[in-house]
Structure formats: C-alpha cells, structure tokens
Design a protein around this motif. Structure first.
Motif, PDB file in Angstrom:
ATOM      1  N   LEU A 324     -17.975  71.174 -90.170  1.00 44.94           N
ATOM      2  CA  LEU A 324     -17.561  69.805 -90.495  1.00 44.94           C
ATOM      3  C   LEU A 324     -17.323  69.645 -91.993  1.00 44.94           C
ATOM      4  CD1 LEU A 324     -17.232  66.806 -89.654  1.00 44.94           C
ATOM      5  CD2 LEU A 324     -19.688  66.550 -89.982  1.00 44.94           C
ATOM      6  N   VAL A 325     -18.303  70.084 -92.794  1.00 45.17           N
ATOM      7  CA  VAL A 325     -18.204  69.919 -94.247  1.00 45.17           C
ATOM      8  C   VAL A 325     -17.015  70.690 -94.806  1.00 45.17           C
ATOM      9  CG1 VAL A 325     -19.334  70.420 -96.444  1.00 45.17           C
ATOM     10  CG2 VAL A 325     -20.660  69.429 -94.576  1.00 45.17           C
ATOM     11  N   LEU A 326     -16.821  71.936 -94.334  1.00 42.74           N
ATOM     12  CA  LEU A 326     -15.726  72.721 -94.896  1.00 42.74           C
ATOM     13  C   LEU A 326     -14.364  72.155 -94.478  1.00 42.74           C
ATOM     14  CD1 LEU A 326     -15.624  75.042 -96.832  1.00 42.74           C
ATOM     15  CD2 LEU A 326     -15.131  76.561 -94.942  1.00 42.74           C
ATOM     16  N   THR A 327     -14.272  71.656 -93.252  1.00 40.66           N
ATOM     17  CA  THR A 327     -13.012  71.039 -92.799  1.00 40.66           C
ATOM     18  C   THR A 327     -12.668  69.837 -93.681  1.00 40.66           C
ATOM     19  OG1 THR A 327     -13.529  71.720 -90.551  1.00 40.66           O
ATOM     20  CG2 THR A 327     -11.833  70.040 -90.803  1.00 40.66           C
ATOM     21  N   LEU A 328     -13.669  68.988 -93.925  1.00 45.55           N
ATOM     22  CA  LEU A 328     -13.431  67.808 -94.758  1.00 45.55           C
ATOM     23  C   LEU A 328     -13.128  68.209 -96.200  1.00 45.55           C
ATOM     24  CD1 LEU A 328     -16.157  65.360 -93.399  1.00 45.55           C
ATOM     25  CD2 LEU A 328     -13.684  65.297 -92.999  1.00 45.55           C
ATOM     26  N   ALA A 329     -13.883  69.188 -96.719  1.00 40.38           N
ATOM     27  CA  ALA A 329     -13.675  69.619 -98.104  1.00 40.38           C
ATOM     28  C   ALA A 329     -12.275  70.188 -98.263  1.00 40.38           C
ATOM     29  CB  ALA A 329     -14.721  70.666 -98.490  1.00 40.38           C
ATOM     30  N   ASP A 330     -11.809  70.937 -97.251  1.00 44.41           N
ATOM     31  CA  ASP A 330     -10.476  71.522 -97.341  1.00 44.41           C
ATOM     32  C   ASP A 330      -9.408  70.436 -97.291  1.00 44.41           C
ATOM     33  OD1 ASP A 330      -8.629  73.715 -97.443  1.00 44.41           O
ATOM     34  OD2 ASP A 330      -8.171  73.268 -95.344  1.00 44.41           O
ATOM     35  N   MET A 331      -9.654  69.394 -96.474  1.00 43.68           N
ATOM     36  CA  MET A 331      -8.703  68.292 -96.409  1.00 43.68           C
ATOM     37  C   MET A 331      -8.591  67.633 -97.790  1.00 43.68           C
ATOM     38  SD  MET A 331      -8.571  65.177 -93.694  1.00 43.68           S
ATOM     39  CE  MET A 331      -9.896  64.194 -94.313  1.00 43.68           C
TER      40      MET A 331
END
Lengths: 369, 267
Positions: A324-331
């Motif tokens: 979740l965190v990496l998906t949001l950070a990448d966005m």
C-alpha cells in the motif's frame, strides 16, 4: 509428605471457558489493508499524464479478462494502462510487500524493533556490486552486458546482496549456529566496509557514471515493464508466500532462542529460512528498483501499533501495508513534479523518517505515564 | 522417566559435570541443590537438550534424548529457564498460549484456550490475562512464564517439568505457592526436576534430592538422607545444625553462627 494446597483438578475435556476477546482492530486490519490496497492500485494506475478515471481502469482490466462491461474508455487509455502503468503498479505492489515482510522478519529474527534487512548488509552489498558494475566497465563485463543487456546491473546487485549476507552469516557462526548478536556486529562492520568501497568507486567515477550511481541509489520503479515484472515474480513470490507462514515460529523466537527450542522449534533451520527469504526479497528489490529506504523499518511498526505484536497478523499486515505504502509513494513520485519524476527512495525516507520519530516520541510519552 | 547415566560435560579442559547418574520418575519431585557453580544449571540444560553431553547419556523413556524429534519432546516436557525476556509486548494470555503452540497447527482450539485459562488460574494471574507482559512486576512475569510452561505439558501423561531456580525473585507466599503447584503436578503424575537454593524448601517439598559439589554428586536420595550436617558442610563449606521441623517432621537446616571474616585493610 507435606500438605499440599488444594488445587483445581485438570480439565478432563475442553471446558467451555470464554475465549479471549479478539481485538477488533486486529480482526479488521487485514481486510481493511487489502481494501485500501485495491483502492490505491486503481487510483495509482489512473494517475499520470494521461488521466484514466477509476471506472475506466476497471473497464480496461475487465476487458482484458474478456468481459464486456458498460464502462467506457479510450484506446489510448488502454494502451497507456497496459504498457506503462500496470507493470509499474504491479512491480510496486510486489516490491512493497517483499520489503515490508523482510523488515518484519528481520525484526523478529534479531528480536529488535530497530532491525532492518540493511543491517545484515543486503542493501549495501547490492549497492556496492551495482556501483562497481557502473564504474568498472571491465571488458569481461562488457561481454556479459552484451548477453544480459539491461539486466546486468540487476544481476550484479542481486549477487552482491547474496554475497554480503553469506559473508555476515559465515562470520557470525559459532559451532554450527549463527549467533545473532555477533551477526549484528559483523553486519555493521561489513556494511561500513562495503560503504567505504562504494565511496572509493564513486570517487573514481566520471560525471556521467556519478549520475547513474546517484539515481540508482535513490531508487525508482521507472524501469518497470512486463518482462521485469515477470522476471522478478518468481524471486519475490517465494518470500511473499513463505514468510507469512512463519508467524508462530517468530512469536516463539520472541521468548529467546533456547526457550523457543524447548517448545520444539527448529531454531537453526528457522534462522536460515528467514535470512535466505529476506535476502531474496531485498536483493531482488534493490536489483530492479534501487535502494528504497525506511519501508521495511516503519511498516511493521505501524502494523504492530494497530494490531499488537502477534506475527500471525504482523507478517501479512506488513506485506499488505508495504504494498500500500509503496503504491501510494510511487503515485506521488510520478505526479508531484510531473512531467519529471522524484526518486521514490527520497519519498519513502521523507515520509518514513517523521513517522518513525513520531512513533518513538509516542512510545516515550506512554512510558512516562 | 528420565534416566541419566554417568553424565559428563566439559568445555575445553574445564570439567563442569562428571559421573552424575539419576532417575527422574513421574510422580516425583527431584530437587537439585548445591553451591553456586556446582553444575546445577548445567545438569538441567543437559536434561533439556540445550547442551549435548561430552560423556554418558540422557535417556527419556528408553530413547536417547538426541533421537527424539523436538516437537514430540516439546509436548512431553517443558522447561522454565532462569532468564526470561520477551522481546515484544505480548499480552499475558498470548504468552501463555505460546505454550500451546506445539499442540495446534493454524488456529488454537477451544481446548487450547481452556488450558490457557486454567493455567492462568493456577498461578493466580487470571485478572492480569489481558495485561501487556512488560507492565507486570518481576514476580508476576515469572508466574506468567510458569503458566506458559504448565500449559505446554498440561494434559501430557507422564510429562516432565524442568524448573531452573523457579523461586528467584518471588516473595515468601509465592515461593511456597510455586512449589505447591509443582507438588500438585507431581500428584497428577508429572515428574518435576527443580534447581533450588533454599535447602529447607528442598527438604520440605522434594521426594528426592541431588546434592552437587564441583560438578560431582555428594549425595542422592531422600531428603532426610541427603541433607545431613556433614554433606551440607562438605558441599557448601558452612557449618549447619540440623533440627526437626516442628509440624512437618522434615529436616530443618540452620546455619551455625560464625565469626566475621577478618579482612586486611579494614582498620
């Protein structure tokens, strides 16, 4: 014989004693995180230079599965989603889950909440090997480069990660068992040695090489494509599927190694499994996306904060939370300075470090009460 | 039954234990006593399988200890060590449930939860079941760990419990309570081996006593036979007088008064 106090007889059958009330936060955590992750994936897949609204993302995905829906989308959106966005989001989910799990596993293994896979040299070893590949364009490597193409860096990083971990593990062995305290110290020494060598190589690098080194060191999911995703899938699937099964064992390890052994836990085998799986997870991640800091440290902490220390929840929670965190950070990395792109490692550290400090302060305040 | 024959353990040239033989039977409490460094804990760690003997052997029901699969052994014998740290802030009932881990795969059954509740009741910690382990006092932590090892072998037939100095840090009431729990287990058919420091408690509660000195057996047998003025003075280097316990009839050991040591430099 002495008089014995009257004590209750043992229960002959399973007496229906009230089961311990399960914490609702603990029950809701995994479904909640899974829901949030699905939402984040849909949002992130839609965000970028060609915006794709969530219904259109769903429509395209279902269309790819051979289902016709009333959800409308344009052909350009389909092409962008399929060729650019989706592999990147998939890579983010895989790497995030692997890094979160590896962090939780190392914290359990070292019985220390500050442990991180970086501690046993995985990340620095990978960095050293990658930087060496960039700077020392040796003729032998040139031949290999011809054959492996873009992957030469990834392969070198992965081998570097495995090499340093193996070295640290060997250094910490005493009569066949890895002594965890020695391992930590050996990790620190090997880390600084690898760091120094990396520094030496950086010093010798040309300007162009410096740029690749810096960019690589900051981490990015920019290299994502379907071949990359399929290439790392088997390597990341192993830790993602196997580590969550070690929850009970890691709980027992919290009692101490000897005590865990008294409860029938094969401690030496468990330690080996944890180290191999965590190295696989982190080594593979660093190989394709550079070093992404703080995720493995902070995510398991947040999960424990929400649901308690039971590894049967913490491990799957750290996987979902990391993804979740990496998906949001990448966005964020793709959108905040568009059309340019921030290295994702900067973002995870920028967000992770304050969160970590907040946790520390909160715990300090709680101890005072 | 644990059968120990001519046990020897050495590290390098230093012999920590030699020539020790004993039988720990179900339905018996065996107390291991001796001065600091006499080899009590070493013996217990050899019995638990933490250490591998350099000579002699430890057998459990006729099989060599090293041949018994760890999970099988874990369901039959539990060990309470001297040190018990817990690196994460588990709740007391979660800690005690860990004692049940050898008995279930996946999720604990209702029976496992029932055993946890009974074990907590037995050590008097029912009210603290939901408390976080680090917030307990030292004595309460010790009792929580005792509940964990009790839960581990709760329904084992002829199960064994090894306790390494289980009374350290407990108040008078809870020292006796812990030994009452041990005796209750013995009456249920358990074998208990406990390292004890208090000779009077050993005399009062044990069926058998093993007295060690510098890694060797001084005496082994019933408390009244083992704990005599001669053996105690030999093992502990202190003169004692032996009385008879007014109500229990077991030996009551009282150290003889002796002059303070003369120390040079304390003018």
């Amino acid at each position: 014989m002495p008089a014995v106090a009257e004590l209750p007889a043992p229960p002959k059958t399973a007496t229906p004693v009230a089961l311990p009330p399960t914490n609702w936060r603990r029950r809701l955590l995994l479904p909640g995180l899974a829901g949030l992750l699905v939402g984040a994936v849909l949002l992130s897949a839609g965000a970028g230079a060609v915006p794709i609204p969530v219904p259109a993302v769903l429509g395209i995905l279902l269309h790819k599965l051979g289902l016709t829906t009333g959800l409308s989308f344009e052909l350009q959106q389909e092409a962008v989603l399929w060729a650019i966005r989706l592999p990147r989001v998939c890579l983010g989910v895989l790497i995030g889950a692997a890094l979160g799990l590896a962090g939780a596993a190392m914290q359990g293994l070292f019985r220390n909440p500050l442990a991180d896979p970086g501690l046993i040299g995985v990340s620095t070893g990978a960095s050293l090997a990658a930087v060496a590949t960039i700077v020392l364009e040796v003729t032998v490597l040139a031949a290999v480069r011809e054959w492996l193409g873009f992957y030469v860096l990834a392969v070198a990083a992965f081998l570097g990660a495995c090499g340093t971990t193996l070295l640290v593990y060997r250094l910490s062995r005493e009569s066949g068992r890895a002594v965890v305290g020695t391992m930590l110290l050996a990790g620190i020494a090997v880390n600084s040695l690898a760091g120094a060598l990396t520094g030496l190589l950086t010093y010798a690098a040309t300007d162009e090489q410096l740029r690749s080194i810096t960019f690589w060191g900051l981490g990015s999911l920019g290299g994502a494509s379907w071949p990359t995703v399929l290439g790392v899938l088997p390597l990341l699937a192993l830790p993602i599927l196997l580590l969550p099964r070690l929850g009970k064992s890691l709980n027992l390890l919290a009692l101490g190694e000897e005590q865990a052994a008294h409860l029938g836990l094969p401690v030496t085998r468990l330690k080996r499994q944890l180290i191999v799986l965590a190295t696989l997870a982190v080594g593979t991640s660093v190989a394709v996306a550079g070093t992404i800091g703080f995720l493995g440290l902070v995510v398991p902490h947040l999960v424990r904060l929400a649901a308690g220390p039971d590894h049967r929840v913490v491990l799957p929670g750290a996987a979902l939370g990391g993804a979740l965190v990496l998906t949001l950070a990448d966005m964020l990395a793709r959108t905040v300075v568009a059309p340019a792109e921030l290295p994702i490692g900067i973002l995870t550290a920028l967000l992770g470090a304050p969160v970590f400090l907040w946790i520390l302060l909160r715990e300090k305040r709680q101890r005072r009460v | 039954m644990f059968n120990v024959q001519n046990l020897r353990y050495q590290v390098g040239r230093k012999v920590l234990l030699q020539g020790v033989s004993l039988q720990a039977q179900p339905g018996e409490l065996l107390a291991v006593v001796g001065a600091n460094g006499a080899g009590k804990s070493t013996l217990l760690r050899l019995l638990s399988g933490d250490l591998v003997p350099t000579g002699g052997q430890v057998q459990f029901e006729g099989r060599n200890l090293s041949n018994i699969p760890a999970p099988e052994l874990a369901r039959r014998r539990a060990v309470l060590t001297q040190q018990h740290t817990l690196s994460l802030a588990f709740e007391v009932r979660e800690l005690v449930l860990m004692g049940r881990y050898p008995h279930f795969r996946g999720q604990p059954s209702a029976h496992d939860h029932a055993v946890v509740a009974e074990a907590l009741a037995l050590v008097g910690l029912t009210d603290l079941a939901a408390r976080s382990y680090p917030t307990l006092s030292g004595g309460e932590q010790q009792r929580a760990q005792l509940a964990r090892v009790l839960a581990q072998v709760w329904e084992a037939k002829g199960g064994f419990l090894f306790l390494d100095e289980p009374l350290t840090g407990l108040d008078l009431n809870h020292q006796h309570h812990t030994l009452d729990v041990a005796r209750a287990l013995v009456q249920r058919g358990f074998g208990v081996v406990a390292v004890l420091h208090d000779l009077n408690l050993a005399a009062q509660y044990a069926d058998q006593v093993l007295l060690l000195r510098q890694g060797e057996t001084v005496a082994y047998g019933e408390p009244a036979a083992v704990l005599t003025a001669t053996t105690i003075e030999h093992a502990f280097d202190i003169a004692v007088e032996l009385l008879v316990h007014p109500s229990l009839g077991c030996p009551l050991i009282v150290p003889c008064p002796r002059p303070l040591p003369t120390t040079r430099g304390w003018a």
